[in-house]
Structure formats: structure tokens, C-alpha cells
Write an enzyme that holds these catalytic residues in place. Structure first.
Site, PDB file in Angstrom:
ATOM      1  N   THR A 160       0.865  -1.187   0.000  1.00  0.00           N
ATOM      2  CA  THR A 160       0.000   0.000   0.000  1.00  0.00           C
ATOM      3  C   THR A 160       0.899   1.234   0.000  1.00  0.00           C
ATOM      4  O   THR A 160       1.316   1.689  -1.053  1.00  0.00           O
ATOM      5  CB  THR A 160      -0.975  -0.002   1.202  1.00  0.00           C
ATOM      6  OG1 THR A 160      -0.251  -0.277   2.403  1.00  0.00           O
ATOM      7  CG2 THR A 160      -2.056  -1.040   1.019  1.00  0.00           C
ATOM      8  N   LYS A 186       4.020  -6.874   4.059  1.00  0.00           N
ATOM      9  CA  LYS A 186       3.759  -5.488   3.693  1.00  0.00           C
ATOM     10  C   LYS A 186       3.389  -4.719   4.941  1.00  0.00           C
ATOM     11  O   LYS A 186       2.857  -5.274   5.913  1.00  0.00           O
ATOM     12  CB  LYS A 186       2.660  -5.372   2.628  1.00  0.00           C
ATOM     13  CG  LYS A 186       1.274  -5.809   3.050  1.00  0.00           C
ATOM     14  CD  LYS A 186       0.440  -4.801   3.818  1.00  0.00           C
ATOM     15  CE  LYS A 186       0.414  -3.460   3.138  1.00  0.00           C
ATOM     16  NZ  LYS A 186      -0.392  -2.492   3.997  1.00  0.00           N
ATOM     17  N   THR A 197       1.679  -8.979  11.665  1.00  0.00           N
ATOM     18  CA  THR A 197       2.031  -7.805  10.879  1.00  0.00           C
ATOM     19  C   THR A 197       0.826  -7.359  10.074  1.00  0.00           C
ATOM     20  O   THR A 197      -0.219  -8.005  10.106  1.00  0.00           O
ATOM     21  CB  THR A 197       3.201  -8.110   9.938  1.00  0.00           C
ATOM     22  OG1 THR A 197       3.514  -6.920   9.219  1.00  0.00           O
ATOM     23  CG2 THR A 197       2.868  -9.205   8.964  1.00  0.00           C
ATOM     24  N   GLU A 284       6.521   4.773   7.238  1.00  0.00           N
ATOM     25  CA  GLU A 284       6.093   6.002   6.557  1.00  0.00           C
ATOM     26  C   GLU A 284       6.921   7.194   7.044  1.00  0.00           C
ATOM     27  O   GLU A 284       6.862   7.577   8.214  1.00  0.00           O
ATOM     28  CB  GLU A 284       4.605   6.236   6.803  1.00  0.00           C
ATOM     29  CG  GLU A 284       3.736   5.221   6.083  1.00  0.00           C
ATOM     30  CD  GLU A 284       2.269   5.292   6.457  1.00  0.00           C
ATOM     31  OE1 GLU A 284       1.456   4.744   5.704  1.00  0.00           O
ATOM     32  OE2 GLU A 284       1.941   5.880   7.514  1.00  0.00           O
ATOM     33  N   ASN A 408       0.043  10.395   5.770  1.00  0.00           N
ATOM     34  CA  ASN A 408      -1.241  10.006   6.347  1.00  0.00           C
ATOM     35  C   ASN A 408      -2.314  11.070   6.150  1.00  0.00           C
ATOM     36  O   ASN A 408      -3.500  10.738   6.112  1.00  0.00           O
ATOM     37  CB  ASN A 408      -1.045   9.661   7.818  1.00  0.00           C
ATOM     38  CG  ASN A 408      -0.427   8.294   7.983  1.00  0.00           C
ATOM     39  OD1 ASN A 408      -1.094   7.273   7.861  1.00  0.00           O
ATOM     40  ND2 ASN A 408       0.877   8.251   8.240  1.00  0.00           N
ATOM     41  N   SER A 413      -6.333  10.491  -0.760  1.00  0.00           N
ATOM     42  CA  SER A 413      -6.433  11.318  -1.966  1.00  0.00           C
ATOM     43  C   SER A 413      -5.721  10.656  -3.140  1.00  0.00           C
ATOM     44  O   SER A 413      -5.026   9.674  -2.996  1.00  0.00           O
ATOM     45  CB  SER A 413      -5.852  12.695  -1.705  1.00  0.00           C
ATOM     46  OG  SER A 413      -4.486  12.597  -1.332  1.00  0.00           O
TER      47      SER A 413
END
Length: 413
Positions: A160, A186, A197, A284, A408, A413
Site C-alpha cells: 500500500t 507489507k 504484521t 512512513e 497520512n 487522496s
């Protein structure tokens, strides 16, 4: 940019006899990206799994639990897995369950299986209806693509916000036979796995008694994925699946405490740790990979409490991002970790080899320049010695950067 993490070349990922991956682009959320994968298992494979402890678990998690329970002790067992990205199918109520079940039925019909032999997995945006019609329409292409050497493509298909596909592989000797272990995972955000996970699939062709598989999955998760955190959030979709295809030519492992059982578990744990740490390295917005090692505890539980208090602290994580040796924040986190009888006068704190605090206070020889030198590194070890006992434990985390907020804030979007 991921911290010292590159995608493993496809040529370095060994096929696992008895397992095939098929990948396609189903247009689940975005066009022109791999977003649908099927894992096909030969008859006779054994499967174990652990799932999120989040009480608001996703529809596919609910169905997986039911199908795993239905197949417990059955000779036919789980034969296929269906994974989509782009939509978590969580917070979708009865309709979400119906759509996930419809996908299982469609794949089962294509493979001449019962729906209970299929495990569904989803990851992506929460509270949006699963586009099951696109998934069903994409099954033919995914099945046509099914090959033993598709592990690298599968790792890409389940991503993702990940920036690097996460896959690792090894070969070993067990009972005189060559055994293969290959896995993918992932995850990059919403990570504090409270069981496993975001998504992880680890397979071996070793022969393992079906009765051991859930125990093996639990132990592997506990030593790897349950030791990582990015932001302290436990996902609604966390799932970790362990497969033994039972194709290798050795005597079956009937106890994880046997010599062969210990050797196999150690080799699988090494791959599971790589997969778990890769999630943190690709966190991230992460710029630093941080090992939090707590020693001298009375129990593993209290060591983990301290480690997670440090790893979850926004103040600690932002200090690491800024390379700011504001290390009182670490001591403060130790203090609020929840150990009521903690004696602060016995606590030592290290950054790598630099002794920062001794017996609860700033070490007389500590120089802030030394702390800053360590904090500028891409990989850092925080070591806390509690002075209470002989137990130690470790958690892996990352820093908290501006990009975490941007990613985040723009996620949908």
C-alpha cells in the site's frame, strides 16, 4: 527513503515447492498497479495463522478465523489464499462479510474447492465497500499467472504505502534434505502489530505436523512482528500466515522442541525478523532505524513495557528525527512505562556505546557531542539497563518525520 533497505532481486527468492503465486491488476483502487494476488497450495499443505487482536477486525479476518477453525484437523485443508490491496474491507458490516465471502466462493469454484478452503486478505482504506466485482473479474488473469517463482511480484502486489517490496528467502538442510523458506510482508504505517504484521506470508517445503502450525505461527510472530512498531496503531487487518507444503524429503517435524524443530524454527525466525524489520525500515517517512534494547528486567513483560514506551513516544521519535540528543525524553518514557516499583537510581542509559546516564543521572563523562554523533546515524541502538534482574527484550522502531504526517494526511487522496 527506506533505511538501508533494498528490494530483494527476484532471482534471490527461492520457489517453495507446492506453492504458486498469481498476480494481476484488478483496478481495485488505482489503475496500472498490481493489486490482486492468489496463493495456491498443493494438496497436503499445512497452514497456521495469527490475526489482529483489534476488536474492530476486518471482514476478511473474521472469515479467515472461521475457515481456519473449519479446517482444523481436516485432511483437505486450506488450498488457496486471495489477497487484495487498495481496500481493507473493514468497518463494512454484514455487506463486507458478504462481499468477502463472494470472493472466496468465486475462487473456490475456479479451483474446484469448497469456499472454506480459501482464506481472504485485504489491506487499504477502511470503511469503503469492497469492489468484489473487480476482484472476481480479475481472478482468471491471476490464476493464469500462477507460478512458483512469483514471490517478488507477490510482494509488490500486496503493497500500500510501502515504497519497497519486502521479500526474503533462504535454504537449509533438515534431516539430510534441502529445505526452502521464503516469505513476503507489507506494512509501512498503522503498525504496532498486536499479534503479527499488516500482512505476512511465510512458506517452507519442510514437513511439519499440521497440529504444530498454529503454535509455529504464534512463536514466529511473537519473536519478530510483535517486536516492531512504527506509530503504535494496531490495524484492523493484521494477518500472518505460515505454510508448510510438506514436500521436502525428510522425516516430519512433530515437535518444535525436537532437534529438527528447533533448527527449522530458528531458520524461519531469521526470515520473519527480516520481514518485520523491513516494515520498520520502510516506515512512513522513516529516516532512521532504531533498536530499543532493555536489559536487567525482572520479566520479559516489563522489559517490553519500557521498550514500547520509548518506541511509541512522539517526543523521543521526533528527537531522533532531528538528531537532537534531548535524551531526558527517553528517561521520562522509562519512568511512565508502568513499572510501579522501579528504582530510578539503578537505571543506566546508552546510545550505542555512549553511556549517557548512570544510576539514573547524567554520566559525568557524557558529552552532548557524543550523543549527537550517534543520533545522526541511520541506525541507532538505545540500550536501557534497569538493574532489576536478568531478563532482556528488544523492540525495533523508527523516527517520526514531517513526511509521516504528509503521507497520512493525503492517504485517501
Amino acid at each position: 527513503m527506506p533505511v538501508n533497505l533494498l528490494a530483494t532481486p527476484a532471482a534471490d527468492l527461492y520457489p517453495v515447492p507446492g506453492a504458486r503465486w498469481g498476480i494481476t491488476e484488478a483496478g481495485i483502487r488505482k489503475a496500472d498497479r498490481k493489486d490482486l494476488a492468489v496463493l495456491l497450495l498443493d494438496e497436503g499443505a499445512s497452514v497456521g495463522a495469527v490475526f489482529t487482536q483489534n476488536r474492530f477486525c476486518a471482514a476478511p479476518v473474521q472469515i479467515c478465523r472461521a475457515h481456519m477453525a473449519r479446517n482444523a484437523g481436516q485432511s483437505h485443508g486450506i488450498r488457496a489464499m486471495l489477497i487484495n490491496t487498495g481496500n481493507a474491507n473493514a468497518g463494512t458490516g454484514d455487506e463486507g462479510l458478504s462481499r468477502a465471502q463472494a470472493c472466496c466462493i468465486a475462487l473456490a469454484r475456479a479451483l474446484n474447492l469448497s469456499p472454506e478452503q480459501v482464506l481472504p486478505f485485504s489491506t487499504g482504506v477502511i470503511m469503503e465497500p469492497l469492489p468484489h466485482d473487480r476482484i472476481v473479474a480479475g481472478l482468471a488473469a491471476a490464476l493464469a499467472d500462477a507460478r512458483p517463482d512469483n514471490w517478488a511480484q507477490a510482494a509488490e502486489a500486496i503493497m500500500t504505502t510501502d515504497t519497497v517490496a519486502k521479500a526474503f528467502s533462504t535454504r537449509m538442510t533438515l534431516g539430510g534434505a534441502t529445505v526452502t523458506i521464503t516469505g513476503i510482508s507489507k506494512g509501512a504505517g498503522m503498525i504496532r502489530p498486536n499479534m503479527a504484521t499488516m500482512l505476512g506470508f511465510l512458506a517452507t517445503d519442510a514437513c511439519v505436523s499440521p497440529s504444530l502450525m498454529n503454535q509455529l505461527a504464534r512463536e514466529l510472530a511473537e519473536g519478530s512482528f510483535n517486536r516492531v512498531t512504527i506509530d503504535g496503531d494496531t490495524s484492523t487487518n493484521d494477518s500472518f500466515v505460515v505454510v508448510a507444503t510438506n514436500k521436502a524429503q525428510h522425516a516430519p517435524v512433530t515437535s518444535l522442541d525436537s532437534t529438527d524443530g528447533q533448527v527449522l524454527r530458528a531458520a524461519m525466525m531469521a526470515i520473519a525478523k527480516k520481514l518485520a524489520q523491513a516494515i520498520v525500515r520502510d516506515g512512513e517517512g522513516a529516516t532512521k532505524f532504531i533498536t530499543v534494547q532493555v536489559e536487567g528486567g525482572k520479566t520479559g513483560e516489563e522489559c517490553r513495557k519500557v521498550a514500547y514506551a520509548i518506541a511509541h513516544s512522539p517526543l523521543v521519535k521526533t528527537a531522533f528525527f532531528a538528531s537532537d540528543p534531548n535524551l531526558g525524553r527517553i528517561l521520562a518514557a522509562v519512568g511512565y512505562a508502568g513499572i510501579d516499583d522501579l528504582d530510578q537510581t539503578k537505571i543506566d542509559l546508552y546510545l550505542d556505546e555512549v553511556l549517557v546516564a548512570k544510576n539514573g543521572g547524567r554520566h559525568v563523562d557524557y558529552l552532548e557531542a557524543d550523543g549527537q554523533r550517534v543520533m545522526k546515524q541511520r541506525e541507532i541502538t538505545v540500550r536501557v539497563v534497569l538493574g532489576r534482574g536478568e531478563v532482556a527484550d528488544t523492540v525495533w522502531t523508527c523516527d517520526l518525520s514531517y513526511d509521516y504526517v504528509k503521507i497520512n494526511a493525503d492517504y485517501r487522496s
